[in-house]
Enzyme design. Sequence first.
Site, PDB file in Angstrom:
ATOM      1  CD  GLU A  26      -3.039  -0.888   2.279  1.00  0.00           C
ATOM      2  OE1 GLU A  26      -3.090   0.157   2.960  1.00  0.00           O
ATOM      3  OE2 GLU A  26      -3.844  -1.821   2.424  1.00  0.00           O
ATOM      4  CG  ASP A  94      -8.384   1.915   5.322  1.00  0.00           C
ATOM      5  OD1 ASP A  94      -7.243   1.648   5.758  1.00  0.00           O
ATOM      6  OD2 ASP A  94      -8.782   1.598   4.178  1.00  0.00           O
TER       7      ASP A  94
END
Length: 135
Positions: A26, A94
């Site tokens: 990521e 998240d």
Amino acid sequence: MSDELVLPRAVREEILRHALEEAPKECCGVLVGHDGVAERAVRCRNAHREPNVRYEIDPRDLYAVLRPMEDEDRELVAIYHSHPASPPVPSPTDRAEARWPRALHVLASWRTGAPELRAYRIEGDWMREVPVRES
């Protein structure tokens, strides 16, 4: 606080290029600008110990970006990161770790081979997608 993200084509392309270059990890970074208009993307290092499934912006990189913004009369418009193998939608992690309620959260993905980019406002358990307008 803007209800849309204005994203110049060059900034959008930089985010997507960063996501593609870092895959399968990521990527992460920030968008600097003013009043919901992103003027530049600043790449940051992913300091998480499991960068293939999580991200954590390196605190030194974040400090280096935030420190001069007040003098430049700029603000943190958004935090961005990528989901290399999943849709560009904030995961429960998240959402739980979103610590900047005034900043938008931008997610990029190349999971299908085509670029995807979406923006969200996240505050606690509440999340709403916001339009991304190219300028």
